[in-house]
Design a protein around this motif. Structure first.
Motif, short mmCIF file in Angstrom:
data_model
loop_
_atom_site.label_atom_id
_atom_site.label_comp_id
_atom_site.label_asym_id
_atom_site.label_seq_id
_atom_site.Cartn_x
_atom_site.Cartn_y
_atom_site.Cartn_z
N ALA A 60 0.83 -1.20 0.00
CA ALA A 60 0.00 0.00 0.00
C ALA A 60 0.87 1.26 0.00
N THR A 61 1.97 1.21 0.74
CA THR A 61 2.88 2.35 0.77
C THR A 61 3.47 2.60 -0.61
N THR A 62 3.84 1.51 -1.30
CA THR A 62 4.37 1.62 -2.66
C THR A 62 3.33 2.23 -3.59
N VAL A 63 2.10 1.74 -3.47
CA VAL A 63 1.01 2.27 -4.29
C VAL A 63 0.80 3.75 -3.99
N SER A 64 0.87 4.09 -2.70
CA SER A 64 0.68 5.48 -2.29
C SER A 64 1.69 6.41 -2.96
N ASP A 65 2.93 5.94 -3.05
CA ASP A 65 3.98 6.77 -3.66
C ASP A 65 3.78 6.95 -5.16
N LEU B 140 -7.11 9.56 -7.21
CA LEU B 140 -6.48 9.81 -5.93
C LEU B 140 -7.41 9.39 -4.78
N LYS B 141 -8.68 9.78 -4.89
CA LYS B 141 -9.63 9.42 -3.82
C LYS B 141 -9.75 7.92 -3.69
N GLU B 142 -9.93 7.25 -4.83
CA GLU B 142 -10.14 5.81 -4.80
C GLU B 142 -8.94 5.09 -4.19
N ARG B 143 -7.75 5.50 -4.62
CA ARG B 143 -6.55 4.82 -4.14
C ARG B 143 -6.23 5.18 -2.69
N ARG B 144 -6.49 6.42 -2.31
CA ARG B 144 -6.25 6.80 -0.92
C ARG B 144 -7.15 5.98 0.03
N LEU B 145 -8.41 5.79 -0.37
CA LEU B 145 -9.31 5.01 0.47
C LEU B 145 -8.89 3.54 0.50
N GLU B 146 -8.34 3.09 -0.64
CA GLU B 146 -7.82 1.72 -0.66
C GLU B 146 -6.67 1.57 0.33
N GLU C 100 -5.68 9.39 8.55
CA GLU C 100 -5.00 10.42 7.75
C GLU C 100 -5.28 10.24 6.26
N GLN C 101 -5.33 8.98 5.79
CA GLN C 101 -5.58 8.72 4.38
C GLN C 101 -7.02 9.04 3.99
#
Length: 948
Positions: free
Chosen positions: A400-405, A414-420, A450-451
């Motif tokens: 998830a951290t990798t995806v976040s970066d 951004l919204k969809e992935r942040r919630l993921e 935070e996410q």
């Protein structure tokens, strides 16, 4: 050197692998197997699973390197031929393994295998038409060092309930056990049975416990027993066969939801191993299975009471037994020793687990790797592999951290992935909660918040609530007050986000959580301000409309409020806060819907009884004690020995305590005898080895009731039984681990020694009693437990008074007076009126004796005043025994003062007091006591005559 020489250390069954003993290689041994699967019964109920089970087990044993012979669906003649050939071929093998799946019955002390052509007439000539198991085992062990016979045949008898079996024409008919098989004589110890080979042992396994029926598996599947064998019989190299069968036992136990538990009877004289190279294949699956096996071994080592507790919670809270056991294992050294606390912890975890299992939200474009890792974590959790689940959650977070970066810049993506990503951290937090790592869970929930905060405020608020819950638990279980303060802040932050009008359910959850954190912090503080603040907050919150319309939330918050009031009441004089707690508990009971969670209602009823009992100890009369007794008896109508064993024991013990307190205030012995019965009933269910602290506590309570009964009996039988109880309880308590419990037992032991010393008229028991009370006071310090300190000071004073009455001079008497004065500094009239009156009586008696010996009118004046004051609490109606004791000492004090100053009034009042005592005790029939009182009255009369 042959392989058999190594049996001094182990036995290795292995064809496909090898095993090292010390530094020397051991050659693989020869194993032979007979697999019997009886499905196609012609005249009785067919068993489709049996054939499937046999085929699967046969393949497994072949893979393990056995020379396997399969015998499916054999009639009596064919089955006997198969067995004869197997016995012949097995000669010279190192291990003979027999697996039987099919109908089996037990009669005439023998287990019988049922061929497929069997019918009711087969029972008239069982030796010919059926197959006895033990002769087969007896013959195999004559030529094979190790014999393993697994009977997956504990299904219900296929024959009518009244059917009888005749082993042969000469034997009497015997009834057939309708459910399950029994231990076979084929596994008797072999020490005295000569044989041509070195008999290492026999293992005979049953699919269910003796006399219990096993379950069939699903259609086209395997029975639970066969499925467990298939999963664990091939355990990796180096796992002892006994451990493997333990895993099988507990696997079936979990798989069938406690309905079936295999049983094994073994007479092995060496360790036995199935050697096979470690499992290949998916390493993730292997990791889950590895922890699963460790969990199964852990379950096997749990005491029966611990099992019952977990089973009861899993059943009542409807959560997977596997996961609950996994959480218990995850606690490790942090597992609460107090079963009540453990019950509370596990129930709280069960609630969290239900919430996690109920969540079905799936993101539309979830990352495939995250989905895979999350799926593995869910699987591990379902298997009870909590540590492995944590590991997979950690990997998911890394992904998830990798995806976040690498998030896209578009706001929709951004919204969809942040919630993921928030979901990944939240799932990790949930798993850490189940692993009892609340600090790590709180960190994860904070990151999830935070996410999600910018994109989904409702979800973010939920994460903040979970953060508050985790911090509260960190503070509760780790004695971390800073975590409790952080929890309060987290809840207040959630309160700012959540609207009472728009989201009443989560708003109520925030208020309840905030109240819990404040209450727990207040209990930790030495002052009462935080506790009072928590109480005020809860009372204000309960007045709001949201709680008026949510009965369950309101009941939960009221329970928290009642506990806080109870804790506050323990620190205060009087009973105001305790009375308020009782009222709140009663309101909580009315909040629960009719029929809702009867154990929850019973627990509140039990807690209400505890508070009523505390009030009863402080107040005059027995009304509150009687209400407490009613509350405990009501709770016991719901709690039972099977489903809620510890709660049942707890309420039974509480009932005994309330009966004892009531009995102490009565002149008869009936209530005390009921108290003793209640304690003994609780002890009958309390295993000493498994729950030593609880056993010791209840045994001590029994000793106290016996002591009180012994005080009212002529002989010393009950007193001696009490002494034995206290000594036994002390054997189970470690002073370093439970110093206050240890001190309480020393105090109670001193009480018995005191009474025995008073009756024996010998100083030895009294000196031992002094030592016991002094030991108790080393832990019962005034600054820690003021009321208990006062209790032991009073007891020490009483013992010194008894010693002083037997000694010349006043040294012991003056020490006694000092002890009583110290006790009265805490056991005040306002706080504990009955205890105050008792101690005042003791001090008055001591001062009277000092005044007599020193011819000191001031001491006698003070004694008379104290004893008369004590009688305002120790009334004949409320505390008859206390009243009669105070009257006796008042009569003595007035006699001595009347003699010293020549007061006719004092002597007349002394005679009145002594006559009232004699009138009270005369019906009890204690001749020695009556004679003593009559002698004292004669003394008074003589003193009056001297004044004429």
């Amino acid at each position: 050197m042959t392989a058999f020489k190594h049996w001094l250390i182990f036995i290795l069954i292995c064809v496909s692998g090898s095993f090292h003993a010390s530094a020397e290689e051991v050659k693989p041994l020869r194993g032979v197997a007979l697999i019997i699967g009886q499905s196609a019964y012609a005249h009785i109920q067919p068993l489709p699973n049996a054939g499937q089970d046999a085929r699967a087990i046969g393949k497994l044993l072949t893979d393990l390197g056995f020379e396997t012979r399969n015998a499916p669906d054999r009639n009596a003649k064919a089955l006997k031929r198969e067995i004869e050939r197997f016995i012949e071929d097995a000669e010279g093998a190192d291990v003979a393994f027999v697996y039987y799946a099919g109908h089996g019955i037990e009669a005439a002390g023998e287990n019988w295998l049922v061929p497929v052509d069997a019918d009711l007439s087969s029972l008239d000539d069982a030796a010919t038409r059926l197959v006895a198991a033990s002769p087969m085992v007896d013959r195999l062990k004559e030529t094979v060092p190790v014999v393993i016979f697994l009977l997956d045949a504990c299904r219900n008898s296929p024959f009518p309930a009244n059917a009888l079996l005749k082993p042969d024409a000469q034997s009497a008919a015997a009834p057939i056990v309708q459910t399950g098989l029994m231990p076979s004589r084929g596994v008797a110890l072999i020490e005295d049975q000569p044989a041509p080979v070195e008999n290492v042992g026999v293992v005979m396994g049953f699919a269910a416990e003796p006399g219990k029926a096993a379950l069939d598996g699903p259609k086209d599947g395997n029975s639970p027993y066969a499925a467990a064998l298939l999963r664990h019989l091939s355990a990796s190299n180096g796992t002892a066969f006994g451990d493997v069968m333990t895993m099988v036992t507990e696997e079936v136990y979990l798989d069938t939801g406690t309905r079936q538990r295999p049983w094994i009877n073994a007479s092995m004289r060496r360790l036995l191993y199935f050697g096979m190279t470690p499992e290949a294949g998916d390493k993730d699956e292997a990791q889950i299975t590895g922890e699963r096996r460790q969990l199964l071994l852990t379950i096997a080592s749990l005491p029966q009471m611990g099992r019952r507790q977990v089973e009861a919670i899993a059943k009542s809270d409807q959560v997977p037994l596997d996961s609950l056991y996994g959480m218990l294992r995850a606690m490790g050294a942090a597992t609460p020793k107090d079963p009540a606390e453990l019950d509370r912890v596990l129930r709280a975890q069960a609630e969290r687990l239900k919430t996690i299992l109920a969540e079905t939200a799936v993101l539309k474009r979830a990352d495939p790797e995250i989905m895979h890792l999350s799926s593995l974590a869910d699987r591990a959790l379902a298997e009870g592999a909590v540590a492995t689940a944590v590991s997979f959650r950690e990997q998911a977070k890394q992904r998830a951290t990798t995806v976040s970066d690498a998030l896209a810049d578009t706001e929709a993506s951004l919204k969809e992935r942040r919630l993921e990503i928030a979901n990944v951290f939240a799932k990790s937090g949930e798993t850490y909660v189940l692993a009892f790592n609340f600090a790590a869970a709180a960190t994860d929930f904070a990151k999830a918040f935070e996410q999600a905060e910018r994109w989904d405020i409702e979800r973010a608020a939920r994460y903040k609530i979970l953060e508050g819950e985790s911090l509260t638990n960190q503070g509760l279980y780790r004695a971390d007050s800073e975590a409790l303060k952080e929890a309060i802040e987290a809840y207040r932050q959630a309160d700012r986000i959540i609207s009472e009008a728009d989201d009443p359910a989560n708003w109520a959850k925030v208020q309840t959580g905030l109240a819990s954190a404040m209450k727990t912090l207040g209990e930790r503080d030495s002052n009462t301000e935080t506790l009072k603040e928590a109480i005020a907050f809860m009372e204000t919150t309960l007045s709001k409309r949201t709680f008026e319309n949510a009965s369950l939330d309101r009941a939960g918050l009221r329970n928290q409020l009642a506990i806080a009031l109870w804790k506050l009441g323990e620190r205060e004089a009087g009973t105001l806060s305790l009375q308020r707690a009782v009222g709140v508990y009663e309101s909580a009971l009315t909040d629960l819907p009719a029929g809702y969670a009867p154990p929850a209602r019973a627990l509140i009823e039990n807690n209400r009884g505890v508070v009523l009992m505390a009030i009863g100890q402080r107040e005059r009369g027995t009304q509150n004690l009687e209400q407490a007794i009613d509350a405990f008896e009501l709770a016991l109508t719901t709690f039972n020995k099977t489903e809620t064993p510890y709660n049942w024991i707890m309420s039974q013990n509480n009932l005994g305590q309330a009966l004892r307190y009531k009995g102490e205030r009565e002149s008869g012995v009936e209530t005390l005898q009921k108290s003793i019965t209640a304690f003994r009933t609780a002890l009958a269910m309390l295993p000493r080895r498994e729950m030593p602290v609880q056993w010791a506590s209840t045994t001590s309570n029994l000793g106290m009731a016996l002591w009180r009964l012994g005080e009212r009996e002529v002989g010393n039988q009950s007193l001696n039984e009490a002494a034995v109880a206290f000594s036994a309880a002390l054997e189970e308590l470690d002073r370093k681990e439970v110093p206050l419990d240890w001190a309480a037992l020393q105090n109670n032991r001193g009480l018995v020694l005191l009474r025995l010393g008073q009756r024996e008229l010998l100083p030895a028991s009294l000196m031992q009693a002094v030592s016991a009370f002094e030991l108790a006071l080393q832990e019962r310090r005034r600054e820690v437990v003021p009321l208990q300190w006062a209790e032991s000071q009073n007891n020490l004073g009483t013992t010194l008074l008894s010693l002083g009455q037997r000694e010349p001079g006043t040294v012991s008497l003056r020490r006694a007076a000092q002890a009583f004065e110290a006790a009265l500094a805490e056991a005040t009239r306002e706080r504990l009126p009955i205890d105050w009156a008792t101690t005042s009586t003791n001090l008055g008696a001591t001062l009277a004796e000092i005044g007599k010996r020193d011819r000191d009118t001031l001491s006698l004046d003070r004694a008379v005043a104290m004893l008369r004051d004590a009688l305002t609490e120790n009334t004949r109606e409320r505390v008859p025994l206390g009243w009669v004791e105070t009257q006796y000492y008042l009569g003595n004090a007035l006699l001595e003062r009347g003699r010293l100053i020549g007061s006719k009034l004092d002597l007349e009042q002394a005679r009145t007091a002594m006559m009232s005592v004699l009138d009270f005790v005369k019906p009890m029939g204690d001749a020695a006591q009556n004679a003593h009182l009559e002698a004292r009255i004669d003394e008074i009369d003589a003193a009056l005559d001297a004044l004429q």
